[in-house]
Enzyme design. Sequence first.
Site, PDB file in Angstrom:
ATOM      1  N   ARG A 109       0.809  -1.233   0.000  1.00  0.00           N
ATOM      2  CA  ARG A 109       0.000   0.000   0.000  1.00  0.00           C
ATOM      3  C   ARG A 109       0.839   1.278   0.000  1.00  0.00           C
ATOM      4  O   ARG A 109       0.339   2.346   0.307  1.00  0.00           O
ATOM      5  CB  ARG A 109      -0.981   0.031   1.177  1.00  0.00           C
ATOM      6  CG  ARG A 109      -2.046  -1.047   1.094  1.00  0.00           C
ATOM      7  CD  ARG A 109      -3.268  -0.659   1.905  1.00  0.00           C
ATOM      8  NE  ARG A 109      -4.307  -1.668   1.773  1.00  0.00           N
ATOM      9  CZ  ARG A 109      -4.536  -2.621   2.668  1.00  0.00           C
ATOM     10  NH1 ARG A 109      -3.799  -2.683   3.755  1.00  0.00           N
ATOM     11  NH2 ARG A 109      -5.505  -3.493   2.469  1.00  0.00           N
ATOM     12  N   LYS A 131       3.412  11.570 -11.483  1.00  0.00           N
ATOM     13  CA  LYS A 131       2.523  10.743 -12.304  1.00  0.00           C
ATOM     14  C   LYS A 131       3.205   9.385 -12.505  1.00  0.00           C
ATOM     15  O   LYS A 131       4.331   9.321 -12.968  1.00  0.00           O
ATOM     16  CB  LYS A 131       2.291  11.385 -13.667  1.00  0.00           C
ATOM     17  CG  LYS A 131       1.157  12.370 -13.704  1.00  0.00           C
ATOM     18  CD  LYS A 131       0.880  12.753 -15.154  1.00  0.00           C
ATOM     19  CE  LYS A 131      -0.245  13.743 -15.279  1.00  0.00           C
ATOM     20  NZ  LYS A 131      -0.502  14.077 -16.687  1.00  0.00           N
ATOM     21  N   GLU A 173       9.613  17.713 -25.191  1.00  0.00           N
ATOM     22  CA  GLU A 173       8.940  18.123 -23.954  1.00  0.00           C
ATOM     23  C   GLU A 173       9.412  19.510 -23.514  1.00  0.00           C
ATOM     24  O   GLU A 173       8.640  20.288 -22.951  1.00  0.00           O
ATOM     25  CB  GLU A 173       9.180  17.097 -22.845  1.00  0.00           C
ATOM     26  CG  GLU A 173       8.579  15.715 -23.115  1.00  0.00           C
ATOM     27  CD  GLU A 173       7.066  15.651 -22.938  1.00  0.00           C
ATOM     28  OE1 GLU A 173       6.440  16.690 -22.634  1.00  0.00           O
ATOM     29  OE2 GLU A 173       6.496  14.553 -23.101  1.00  0.00           O
ATOM     30  N   LYS A 207       7.654  23.080 -14.832  1.00  0.00           N
ATOM     31  CA  LYS A 207       6.853  21.905 -14.459  1.00  0.00           C
ATOM     32  C   LYS A 207       6.490  21.964 -12.970  1.00  0.00           C
ATOM     33  O   LYS A 207       5.347  21.694 -12.581  1.00  0.00           O
ATOM     34  CB  LYS A 207       7.656  20.640 -14.766  1.00  0.00           C
ATOM     35  CG  LYS A 207       6.960  19.318 -14.357  1.00  0.00           C
ATOM     36  CD  LYS A 207       6.092  18.774 -15.448  1.00  0.00           C
ATOM     37  CE  LYS A 207       5.331  17.529 -15.015  1.00  0.00           C
ATOM     38  NZ  LYS A 207       5.896  16.294 -15.508  1.00  0.00           N
ATOM     39  N   GLU A 217      -4.055  17.249 -11.609  1.00  0.00           N
ATOM     40  CA  GLU A 217      -4.555  17.579 -12.950  1.00  0.00           C
ATOM     41  C   GLU A 217      -6.044  17.899 -12.986  1.00  0.00           C
ATOM     42  O   GLU A 217      -6.800  17.388 -13.813  1.00  0.00           O
ATOM     43  CB  GLU A 217      -4.240  16.443 -13.929  1.00  0.00           C
ATOM     44  CG  GLU A 217      -4.139  16.924 -15.353  1.00  0.00           C
ATOM     45  CD  GLU A 217      -3.606  15.874 -16.318  1.00  0.00           C
ATOM     46  OE1 GLU A 217      -4.317  15.566 -17.273  1.00  0.00           O
ATOM     47  OE2 GLU A 217      -2.495  15.379 -16.120  1.00  0.00           O
ATOM     48  N   ARG A 221      -2.604  21.840 -14.743  1.00  0.00           N
ATOM     49  CA  ARG A 221      -1.664  20.765 -15.089  1.00  0.00           C
ATOM     50  C   ARG A 221      -2.021  20.110 -16.419  1.00  0.00           C
ATOM     51  O   ARG A 221      -1.154  19.579 -17.115  1.00  0.00           O
ATOM     52  CB  ARG A 221      -1.593  19.720 -13.964  1.00  0.00           C
ATOM     53  CG  ARG A 221      -0.488  18.692 -14.207  1.00  0.00           C
ATOM     54  CD  ARG A 221      -0.145  17.853 -13.002  1.00  0.00           C
ATOM     55  NE  ARG A 221       0.929  16.929 -13.332  1.00  0.00           N
ATOM     56  CZ  ARG A 221       1.524  16.130 -12.475  1.00  0.00           C
ATOM     57  NH1 ARG A 221       1.182  16.146 -11.201  1.00  0.00           N
ATOM     58  NH2 ARG A 221       2.484  15.312 -12.870  1.00  0.00           N
ATOM     59  N   ASN A 225      -0.386  18.672 -21.286  1.00  0.00           N
ATOM     60  CA  ASN A 225      -0.761  17.671 -22.289  1.00  0.00           C
ATOM     61  C   ASN A 225      -0.783  18.231 -23.714  1.00  0.00           C
ATOM     62  O   ASN A 225      -1.242  17.557 -24.642  1.00  0.00           O
ATOM     63  CB  ASN A 225      -2.122  17.065 -21.945  1.00  0.00           C
ATOM     64  CG  ASN A 225      -2.059  16.239 -20.680  1.00  0.00           C
ATOM     65  OD1 ASN A 225      -1.161  15.425 -20.515  1.00  0.00           O
ATOM     66  ND2 ASN A 225      -2.985  16.463 -19.766  1.00  0.00           N
ATOM     67  N   HIS A 228      -0.032  15.959 -26.508  1.00  0.00           N
ATOM     68  CA  HIS A 228      -0.227  14.585 -26.043  1.00  0.00           C
ATOM     69  C   HIS A 228      -1.553  13.980 -26.485  1.00  0.00           C
ATOM     70  O   HIS A 228      -1.632  12.780 -26.721  1.00  0.00           O
ATOM     71  CB  HIS A 228      -0.117  14.530 -24.520  1.00  0.00           C
ATOM     72  CG  HIS A 228       1.274  14.713 -24.003  1.00  0.00           C
ATOM     73  ND1 HIS A 228       2.003  15.873 -24.235  1.00  0.00           N
ATOM     74  CD2 HIS A 228       2.082  13.899 -23.290  1.00  0.00           C
ATOM     75  CE1 HIS A 228       3.195  15.746 -23.663  1.00  0.00           C
ATOM     76  NE2 HIS A 228       3.270  14.568 -23.085  1.00  0.00           N
ATOM     77  N   HIS A 232      -0.763  10.704 -28.225  1.00  0.00           N
ATOM     78  CA  HIS A 232      -1.099   9.398 -27.663  1.00  0.00           C
ATOM     79  C   HIS A 232      -1.824   8.522 -28.680  1.00  0.00           C
ATOM     80  O   HIS A 232      -1.643   7.303 -28.701  1.00  0.00           O
ATOM     81  CB  HIS A 232      -1.961   9.556 -26.405  1.00  0.00           C
ATOM     82  CG  HIS A 232      -1.180   9.953 -25.190  1.00  0.00           C
ATOM     83  ND1 HIS A 232      -1.775  10.278 -23.994  1.00  0.00           N
ATOM     84  CD2 HIS A 232       0.156  10.083 -24.974  1.00  0.00           C
ATOM     85  CE1 HIS A 232      -0.837  10.580 -23.103  1.00  0.00           C
ATOM     86  NE2 HIS A 232       0.334  10.479 -23.681  1.00  0.00           N
ATOM     87  N   HIS A 245       8.234   8.412 -27.286  1.00  0.00           N
ATOM     88  CA  HIS A 245       7.157   9.257 -26.759  1.00  0.00           C
ATOM     89  C   HIS A 245       7.326  10.714 -27.188  1.00  0.00           C
ATOM     90  O   HIS A 245       6.383  11.351 -27.660  1.00  0.00           O
ATOM     91  CB  HIS A 245       7.104   9.156 -25.231  1.00  0.00           C
ATOM     92  CG  HIS A 245       6.115  10.076 -24.598  1.00  0.00           C
ATOM     93  ND1 HIS A 245       4.764   9.986 -24.830  1.00  0.00           N
ATOM     94  CD2 HIS A 245       6.283  11.138 -23.763  1.00  0.00           C
ATOM     95  CE1 HIS A 245       4.133  10.937 -24.148  1.00  0.00           C
ATOM     96  NE2 HIS A 245       5.034  11.651 -23.499  1.00  0.00           N
TER      97      HIS A 245
END
Length: 339
Positions: A109, A131, A173, A207, A217, A221, A225, A228, A232, A245
């Site tokens: 956990r 993330k 990026e 960032k 997000e 935030r 993206n 992205h 994606h 990526h």
Amino acid sequence: MIVEVTTPNKNYDIKIEKLKEITLDSKVAIITNPTVSGLHINYLTSKLKAKEIHIITLPDGEEYKNFESINFGLDRLFDAKFDRNSVLIAFGGGVIGDMTGFMASIFLRGIKFIQIPTTLLSMVDSSVGGKTGINNRYGKNLIGAFYQPEVVHIDTKFLDTLPKREFSAGMAEVIKMAVMFDKKFFEDIKNNKLSIEEIIKRSVELKAEVVNQDEKEKGIRSVLNYGHTFGHVVENLTNYSTYLHGEAVAIGMVMANKLAVKLGYLNKDEENEIKTVLKLHNLPTTFKIKDVEDFYEHFFADKKTLNNSIKFIIPNKIGNYKIVKDIEKDIILEVLKEF
């Protein structure tokens, strides 16, 4: 150079410097891949003092960022009788960082983990902000958690062995960050005015500012993206095996820019200026869409889609952003038909 990240759950430092000795009073597992391990594991272990040091090697590449790899890693931790005081170290690029963070978030956990990114992309982006996650057949990073590291150590020594293509992917990026938030930063990149340490520091500062405001997000935030949402889909349609990526993000930025021009937020000169800077860093700016309807439908598998409404992040001139949604399907298809 130290940049602080301050979130409701945890505050931690991003240290941009030659790696110093790390002393941990616990069992430690270094999660890495064969390439990074072969090049740099001795350097890291020479700096690391711990009760026990275990090395867990996972295959590298987006196609291996899945439950199979996670289960393999978790089994090794149970085999070695790791406990809640144990620490994981993510030692690799974004794929290793994402998987290690996710593993740390679910093992017993939640245990501590440290980020030591070895690619430019992971240094400027994925190691910062917590993330974590894996891919599945429905899309990228759809399974995961927001889980912050204890510290991020960025040592540019690791870039000495980074392939040029990987370096370029990281620059995508960086350019993304500059286009969204900082026109002067964009101009400095365009005119080649900054050292790699300065590029990393400014990217990480931007960032961190965003993460400090919006860890999970819910608002600003999502601006990270940019490139992205389209990118994606490009990755998914090519089974995560054709483009790195950052390369897919570069293609996604070009597509997002076309949408921005169509909606009146970006002019043609600015669109071309961004494309020129991407090309300058050997990033792809074209993609052949076979079926625009199929491409469009893939947007709805994205975790950022809410109530069947696609949210697009586009530039509002260079250095500023606009979040747009509920765009008519015909307008989006017009953009896709240009590819």
